[in-house]
Each structure stands twice: as structure tokens, then as C-alpha cells.
Motif scaffolding. Structure first.
Motif, mmCIF file in Angstrom:
data_model
loop_
_atom_site.group_PDB
_atom_site.id
_atom_site.type_symbol
_atom_site.label_atom_id
_atom_site.label_comp_id
_atom_site.label_asym_id
_atom_site.label_seq_id
_atom_site.Cartn_x
_atom_site.Cartn_y
_atom_site.Cartn_z
ATOM 1 N N UNK A 83 0.834 -1.207 0.000
ATOM 2 C CA UNK A 83 0.000 0.000 0.000
ATOM 3 C C UNK A 83 0.868 1.257 0.000
ATOM 4 N N UNK A 84 1.958 1.224 0.753
ATOM 5 C CA UNK A 84 2.841 2.386 0.817
ATOM 6 C C UNK A 84 3.527 2.689 -0.497
ATOM 7 N N UNK A 89 -0.378 7.470 -1.677
ATOM 8 C CA UNK A 89 -0.588 7.047 -0.296
ATOM 9 C C UNK A 89 0.560 7.569 0.553
ATOM 10 N N UNK A 90 0.240 8.396 1.536
ATOM 11 C CA UNK A 90 1.275 8.998 2.374
ATOM 12 C C UNK A 90 1.530 8.233 3.662
ATOM 13 N N UNK A 91 0.597 7.396 4.064
ATOM 14 C CA UNK A 91 0.807 6.626 5.284
ATOM 15 C C UNK A 91 -0.452 5.905 5.693
ATOM 16 N N UNK A 92 -0.322 5.001 6.674
ATOM 17 C CA UNK A 92 -1.466 4.245 7.169
ATOM 18 C C UNK A 92 -1.344 4.091 8.679
ATOM 19 N N UNK A 236 -8.364 10.520 -3.272
ATOM 20 C CA UNK A 236 -8.839 9.319 -2.580
ATOM 21 C C UNK A 236 -9.769 8.500 -3.456
ATOM 22 N N UNK A 237 -10.627 9.158 -4.207
ATOM 23 C CA UNK A 237 -11.544 8.428 -5.076
ATOM 24 C C UNK A 237 -10.777 7.683 -6.168
ATOM 25 N N UNK A 238 -9.723 8.295 -6.676
ATOM 26 C CA UNK A 238 -8.914 7.656 -7.708
ATOM 27 C C UNK A 238 -8.142 6.470 -7.142
ATOM 28 N N UNK A 243 -6.384 0.561 -4.105
ATOM 29 C CA UNK A 243 -6.275 -0.010 -2.763
ATOM 30 C C UNK A 243 -7.155 -1.245 -2.639
ATOM 31 N N UNK A 244 -8.356 -1.195 -3.217
ATOM 32 C CA UNK A 244 -9.249 -2.345 -3.170
ATOM 33 C C UNK A 244 -8.613 -3.561 -3.849
ATOM 34 N N UNK A 245 -7.945 -3.319 -4.946
ATOM 35 C CA UNK A 245 -7.274 -4.412 -5.643
ATOM 36 C C UNK A 245 -6.116 -4.968 -4.811
#
Length: 400
Positions: A83-84, A89-92, A236-238, A243-245
Motif C-alpha cells: 500500500x505504501x 498514499x502517504x501513510x497508514x 482518494x476516489x482515484x 487499494x481495493x485491488x
């Protein structure tokens, strides 16, 4: 256009009777004021919508990953490293959320405990929303709590920093009717500070460390959600599909706006509800054009006969007075636009009217001018003024 020249001359001619000029001036003002009010009202709604979205960024993640089945999941099931590597994506941050009872002295309140990792404050600007104390959920081996200002008032905290809070959580499958207190897990921790955001977040959430949350709710080390921070606004929408994949179908990915979809829909409905109510005001105000046109048509009867003798037909004469009505409405709309846009931009960039609540997150009423709102106001006004002027002219100038 010849008819427009006649209409302009009738409106601005110094030889016209003063009463008709006065009525025309009143009609201009009657059209200008609702137009200005509509622009200002729509801009105020835009401002509050933007303010709420801005406050939400301090608390709500851009993307939220939750399991489709169950509540708690091991964080290792998600490849956070993959994900990173996604661009944007800047962080989780893993979190544990669950309902609990918080107490201070004799006061009690139901809250949603959000246990967060130590770097939560680095990903989300919660520190900027702090009004007392500081944002600290864990200091070494000591766990602390951060609550909203609204919850602080409900609990009666006069000196919030350092106040001892008690958290009670129901133990799973261990409730006893003989000794109800044994069915709860209790933890006591000091309060490190309070934040000020929207009313729902202030009264609902209590932030603490994810370690204490897992102990309180009897969970093994895991999470109920994984929060992702994205880059620029709107990305985020893009990124949602990517992310789902990456996480697979066993997890659900939702954006911040999907989590609060009902709330944002209500705000949109309120805005356009006010817009349609304002349309009724514009319609009523536009009827002042009827009086101005009626008196002008009566006054110019001799000129109408002269024009007919020169070969002008009924359609030509009607277009003259229709242009007169459109000029009155157009000039009034222009004045209203200048007034409404001027006040809106002054409030947006300078600040004219202050918020009555001193502790609110903004000093001045938030407004945001949008060109789309102006276009909508003008379209409505053109339709209303054209219809009223057309009906008035047709009813008073018949074919002969």
C-alpha cells in the motif's frame, strides 16, 4: 437591434414621467436584492460545507479499510508495504474502535473509543484542533486519553488536563446478573487534552493508545480498521480502486465522504432547498416589473400608434416592451450580482462578520463563492423575468 434601442430610450429618457422612472428604479432594486441574497446564501452554505470537510480531515481518514466479515482482523493480513508503494498514499495507521462507557466523578457518558498507533498524530492534523493540553495517547508505558470539548462539558471537567477518567467495557460472554460489575473491564487513565471539531466528533470520540483499547475490549493484538492518508485533495476516489485491488475482496475500502454520505447529502439538500425558496422570492420581486411595464405601455400609446402608421406590426411593438422588461431585470440582476459577489468575496478574503461563538474554530463566518452558483442564479432569473415580461406584454398589447 432596433427594438432594443427603443427600449433603452424609453428606460433612460429624461422626458419620461418621474413616476414611471421611480417605479422602474424600485423594480431594479426589487430584482437586485433577492439576487444578492441568493448569491450570499449559497456562498454561506458552500463555506460551511468546506469548513466541515476541512474539520473532517483532522479526524477522518481519506480511505478506510474494514473487514467484510467480522470486526477484528490481524494487521498482517494486509500488505501495508504494498500500500505504501502506491503513488498518492502517504501513510497508514491501524485503529481499534468500540463503544464504551466513560466516567468522571459522578458523570457518565457513552463514547466510541478509538485506539490509535503512536504515529496517528503525524498522519492526521489532530494536533491543530487541540484547545487544551496536548495530543498524547501514550507516554512510555503510560496510556492517556484525548477527548472532544463537547464530551468534556458533558462530563463536567473544569480542569481537563490530568483529570482521571474511567473507561468501562462489557466483557464478552461473561456478564453476571448477580454481580453486574464483574461483567465489565475497567481502566483508569489521565486526560492529556481536548480537541475542538464538529459537534458529533467532539461528543462521540475518545482517543487513546491501541494497546489499551485491545486490553479494554479483550481483543488480541489486531485492528478494526486501517486508516489511509492520501496526497492531494480529491485523490482518494482515484486511489480507492487501486487499494481495493491490493487488499482483496475480503476487505471493504471506503472514502471519507462515503462514510458520511448521509450527512453530506443532507447538507446538499438544505442548500438547494434554500435555493428553491429563494426562487419564490425572486418570482414575487419580479412582479414589480409588471407595474413598470403596464404604466409604460399606457404612457406610450401615442408612440405605438405612430409606429403602427410607419409600418410596425404588433410583434415589433411587443418586442420593444419585452426588451424594456428584460433591461429592468438585467440591470437589477447585474447590480445584485455586483453587490452579492462583492460582499461574499470581502467576507471570504477579508472577514466582515465574526462568528458569535468565541471558542469556535473560525473567527469569521465561512463563505465560498462558486461560479456555478452564479450561473444557476442567472439562469433562474432570465427564465422568470422573460416569462413575466412576455405575459405582461402579450396581455396588454393585443393584435389589431
Amino acid at each position: 437591434m432596433l427594438t432594443l434601442r427603443f427600449a433603452r430610450r424609453y428606460l433612460f429618457s429624461p422626458k419620461s414621467h418621474s413616476v414611471i422612472n421611480l417605479i422602474s428604479g424600485v423594480s431594479l432594486v426589487a430584482v437586485a436584492m433577492p439576487v444578492a441574497a441568493m448569491i450570499i446564501l449559497l456562498s454561506v452554505f458552500n463555506g460551511f460545507e468546506g469548513l466541515i470537510r476541512q474539520m473532517a480531515t483532522a479526524f477522518d481518514a481519506d480511505l478506510v479499510i474494514t473487514p467484510r466479515e467480522g470486526v477484528v482482523f490481524p494487521v498482517e493480513r494486509i500488505d501495508t508495504a504494498a500500500l505504501g508503494q502506491l503513488q498518492g498514499i502517504e501513510g497508514c495507521c491501524a485503529v481499534v474502535e468500540h463503544e464504551a462507557l466513560v466516567g468522571y466523578g459522578e458523570s457518565r457518558a457513552m463514547v466510541t473509543v478509538r485506539g490509535v498507533e503512536d504515529h496517528y498524530g503525524d498522519l492526521f492534523p489532530i494536533r491543530e484542533a487541540m484547545v487544551t493540553g496536548e495530543y498524547v495517547t501514550r507516554l512510555g508505558d503510560y496510556d492517556k486519553a484525548v477527548i472532544g470539548q463537547g464530551l468534556s462539558y458533558r462530563l463536567g471537567l473544569r480542569s481537563p488536563v490530568g483529570a482521571p477518567l474511567k473507561l468501562y467495557a462489557l466483557r464478552q460472554n461473561s456478564f453476571s446478573s448477580l454481580l453486574p460489575i464483574d461483567g465489565y473491564t475497567m481502566r483508569e487513565l489521565p486526560l492529556s487534552g481536548t480537541f475542538s471539531l464538529d459537534a458529533e466528533s467532539e461528543e462521540r470520540y475518545l482517543l487513546t493508545s491501541i494497546r489499551l483499547a485491545c486490553e479494554l475490549f479483550g481483543m488480541e493484538q489486531g485492528a478494526t480498521a486501517l486508516l489511509l492518508k492520501c496526497g492531494p485533495e480529491g485523490s482518494s476516489q482515484r486511489l480507492k480502486a487501486q487499494v481495493q485491488e491490493a487488499v482483496g475482496e475480503q476487505f471493504e475500502v471506503r472514502t471519507r465522504y462515503e462514510l458520511r454520505q448521509t450527512f453530506y447529502d443532507i447538507m446538499t439538500y438544505e442548500k438547494w432547498g434554500i435555493f428553491f425558496i429563494s426562487i419564490l422570492v425572486v418570482v414575487v420581486a419580479s412582479f414589480s416589473i409588471v407595474g413598470a411595464l403596464a404604466m409604460l405601455i399606457i404612457e406610450k400609446r401615442d408612440e405605438q400608434l405612430t409606429l403602427r402608421s410607419l409600418g410596425a406590426d404588433t410583434s415589433f411593438i411587443r418586442r420593444i416592451f419585452l426588451g424594456e422588461g428584460l433591461l429592468i431585470g438585467g440591470i437589477g440582476a447585474l447590480l445584485g450580482t455586483l453587490l452579492g459577489v462583492g460582499i461574499t468575496l470581502a467576507q471570504q478574503y477579508i472577514g466582515l462578520v465574526e462568528m458569535p461563538v468565541a471558542s469556535f474554530v473560525m473567527q469569521y463566518y465561512p463563505v465560498e463563492f462558486r461560479l456555478g452558483d452564479l450561473v444557476a442564479v442567472w439562469v433562474v432569473l432570465v427564465v422568470v423575468v422573460w416569462t413575466i415580461a412576455e405575459l405582461t406584454v402579450r396581455s396588454m398589447i393585443s393584435k389589431s
